[in-house]
Scaffold this motif. Structure first.
Motif, PDB file in Angstrom:
ATOM      1  N   ASP A 195       7.864  -9.971  10.800  1.00 57.32           N
ATOM      2  CA  ASP A 195       6.895  -8.936  11.122  1.00 57.32           C
ATOM      3  C   ASP A 195       5.506  -9.557  11.137  1.00 57.32           C
ATOM      4  O   ASP A 195       5.342 -10.745  10.826  1.00 57.32           O
ATOM      5  N   TYR A 196       4.514  -8.742  11.484  1.00 49.90           N
ATOM      6  CA  TYR A 196       3.136  -9.202  11.467  1.00 49.90           C
ATOM      7  C   TYR A 196       2.640  -9.347  10.029  1.00 49.90           C
ATOM      8  O   TYR A 196       3.225  -8.792   9.104  1.00 49.90           O
ATOM      9  N   PRO A 197       1.535 -10.080   9.804  1.00 45.55           N
ATOM     10  CA  PRO A 197       1.066 -10.329   8.439  1.00 45.55           C
ATOM     11  C   PRO A 197       0.786  -9.043   7.665  1.00 45.55           C
ATOM     12  O   PRO A 197       0.083  -8.147   8.137  1.00 45.55           O
ATOM     13  N   GLU A 198       1.374  -8.963   6.466  1.00 44.95           N
ATOM     14  CA  GLU A 198       1.140  -7.886   5.511  1.00 44.95           C
ATOM     15  C   GLU A 198       1.438  -6.509   6.092  1.00 44.95           C
ATOM     16  O   GLU A 198       0.774  -5.528   5.763  1.00 44.95           O
ATOM     17  N   MET A 199       2.433  -6.418   6.947  1.00 38.98           N
ATOM     18  CA  MET A 199       2.840  -5.144   7.518  1.00 38.98           C
ATOM     19  C   MET A 199       4.157  -4.639   6.933  1.00 38.98           C
ATOM     20  O   MET A 199       4.469  -3.460   7.049  1.00 38.98           O
ATOM     21  N   MET A 200       4.935  -5.524   6.306  1.00 38.13           N
ATOM     22  CA  MET A 200       6.217  -5.108   5.743  1.00 38.13           C
ATOM     23  C   MET A 200       6.013  -4.388   4.417  1.00 38.13           C
ATOM     24  O   MET A 200       5.157  -4.769   3.611  1.00 38.13           O
ATOM     25  N   THR A 201       6.797  -3.350   4.212  1.00 47.83           N
ATOM     26  CA  THR A 201       6.794  -2.598   2.961  1.00 47.83           C
ATOM     27  C   THR A 201       8.235  -2.332   2.559  1.00 47.83           C
ATOM     28  O   THR A 201       9.022  -1.846   3.373  1.00 47.83           O
ATOM     29  N   ILE A 202       8.587  -2.659   1.322  1.00 48.15           N
ATOM     30  CA  ILE A 202       9.929  -2.405   0.794  1.00 48.15           C
ATOM     31  C   ILE A 202       9.838  -1.298  -0.241  1.00 48.15           C
ATOM     32  O   ILE A 202       9.012  -1.363  -1.157  1.00 48.15           O
ATOM     33  N   MET A 203      10.684  -0.275  -0.081  1.00 49.89           N
ATOM     34  CA  MET A 203      10.630   0.893  -0.949  1.00 49.89           C
ATOM     35  C   MET A 203      12.006   1.180  -1.525  1.00 49.89           C
ATOM     36  O   MET A 203      12.980   1.293  -0.769  1.00 49.89           O
ATOM     37  N   PRO A 204      12.116   1.293  -2.850  1.00 50.33           N
ATOM     38  CA  PRO A 204      13.396   1.721  -3.442  1.00 50.33           C
ATOM     39  C   PRO A 204      13.667   3.181  -3.112  1.00 50.33           C
ATOM     40  O   PRO A 204      12.741   3.986  -2.971  1.00 50.33           O
ATOM     41  N   HIS A 205      14.948   3.505  -3.001  1.00 53.66           N
ATOM     42  CA  HIS A 205      15.315   4.855  -2.567  1.00 53.66           C
ATOM     43  C   HIS A 205      16.551   5.317  -3.320  1.00 53.66           C
ATOM     44  O   HIS A 205      17.491   4.557  -3.531  1.00 53.66           O
TER      45      HIS A 205
END
Length: 392
Positions: A304-314
């Motif tokens: 992905d682009y720089p600092e665009m990924m986000t991981i979220m617990p669900h």
């Protein structure tokens, strides 16, 4: 069952914001290929940030477009932006968060920013006003509350300065500023702050990233990575993890990584797996996962682009939203028109600031060197005419 969702901005195959489910097979992590990605209802090229609380997820594009979604039921609810009267002055966004109030059994959205008067001649000398807006998902309305301190005795800003969502831990939302951590209690709706774990004479060389560690607040402290350039070489970074216990920071572990790892993202499975971003090129980052038990760093086929990924617990939940809509990535023409209007208004605001700045320079130059008046006057006309042609 607890799982992980990965939010990406766009790739070569999908020019949209979407969620993908991360799965593990044995010791190998991968993106589920059998499940279709969940398309988020945002327009193309709309940069968003998000966080999760329980089984719900919160996304904000910081231009008035806010949604709360349930990936289990694949539904979302758009939130109408607050419509409180605002003076025509500059607004500097500080941060937003999403949390749960166990006392009232209610999910809450908090957004805080401040009005800046320093750029307005008529309002010069007035202090900036910090504004905090809270939305109750149970009652369905916005309200204003008292905000945190804007500056301390030394003139340093205590509010977060990055446009990002806060982290939720045990009924409290947290953000970082340059010198401290700001907390918002979702129950009594009050702000407080405490210091970051800083070292003397090294504060400017280190970054801090808040993270949840086994149900408590933690922070990764690591040296600022070097910029990516023509003389780029792989570097080694030491990530120092500290947790908050009894009003103090306690060291938890240290991780020495190389191969251009730049930013931590999430601790998962009781602190066994650490997700990070690795820089592949100037414009592309890769998702990597570090296994503490095996002491192994694994590169995933996720970019992905720089600092665009986000991981979220669900966690799976059947919580029903008030006005659910299907999460198929579609949005109405009115919503698309509204987002386009927001971009146009932002461009016109910056254009007006440029014109006022040019006129101020012109008046100053008239007093200093009157013979340049004709030249500067023609320059102002050309700039205004060029902006008008671009606007058309």
């Amino acid at each position: 069952m607890e799982g992980l969702f990965l939010k990406r901005y766009h790739t070569a195959s999908c020019n949209r914001n979407y969620l993908s489910l991360l799965s593990v097979s044995g010791e190998d992590w991968s993106v589920c290929e059998n499940d279709e990605p969940i398309m988020l209802p945002f327009a193309r090229n709309s940069i968003i940030d998000g966080s999760s609380c329980g089984g719900l997820m919160y996304f904000d594009n910081f231009r008035g477009r806010i949604i709360i979604c349930n990936p289990t039921t694949k539904t979302f609810e758009p939130l109408d932006p607050p419509k409180f009267p605002r003076p025509p002055i500059m607004i500097i966004f500080c941060g937003s968060g999403f949390g749960y109030d166990p006392i009232s059994d209610d999910y809450k959205v908090v957004r805080h920013y401040y009005h800046s008067y320093f750029s307005c001649i008529k309002n010069s000398g007035r202090d900036p006003k910090h504004v905090v807006e809270v939305f109750s998902l149970k009652h369905g309305f916005w309200k204003e509350i008292q905000g945190p301190v804007v500056d301390d005795d030394d003139g340093r800003c205590l509010v977060s300065t990055t446009c990002m969502t806060g982290i939720y831990v045990d009924g409290v939302c947290y953000w970082t500023s340059c010198i401290c951590v700001i907390s918002f209690d979702c129950t009594d709706e009050r702000f407080s702050s405490f210091d970051l774990p800083m070292k003397k004479n090294q504060d400017g060389d280190f970054l801090h990233y808040l993270i949840k560690v086994n149900g408590v607040l933690g922070v990764f402290r690591y040296e600022r990575p070097p910029p990516f350039g023509p003389e780029y070489v792989e570097f080694s970074t030491t990530f120092e993890l500290l947790v908050r216990e009894e009003s103090s920071w306690v060291p938890w572990c240290n991780v020495d990584l190389s191969n251009a790892v730049r930013r931590p993202l999430l601790l998962f499975n009781e602190g066994q797996f650490l997700f990070l971003e690795k820089q592949v090129s100037e414009h592309i980052y890769q998702l990597v996962v570090y296994d503490f038990k095996a002491n192994k760093l694994e590169e995933l086929d996720v970019y992905d682009y720089p600092e665009m990924m986000t991981i979220m617990p669900h966690v799976e939940t059947r919580f029903r939203l008030r006005f659910p809509k299907p999460m198929d990535g579609s949005y109405s023409k009115d919503e698309e028109k509204e987002e386009n209007n927001d971009r146009i208004l932002e461009w016109r605001r910056k254009r007006g600031m440029r014109i006022r700045r040019i006129k101020r320079k012109t008046k100053i130059m008239m007093k200093i060197r009157p013979k340049w008046w004709i030249m500067l006057k023609n320059y102002v006309k050309r700039e205004i005419r060029a902006d008008s042609m671009h606007d058309d």
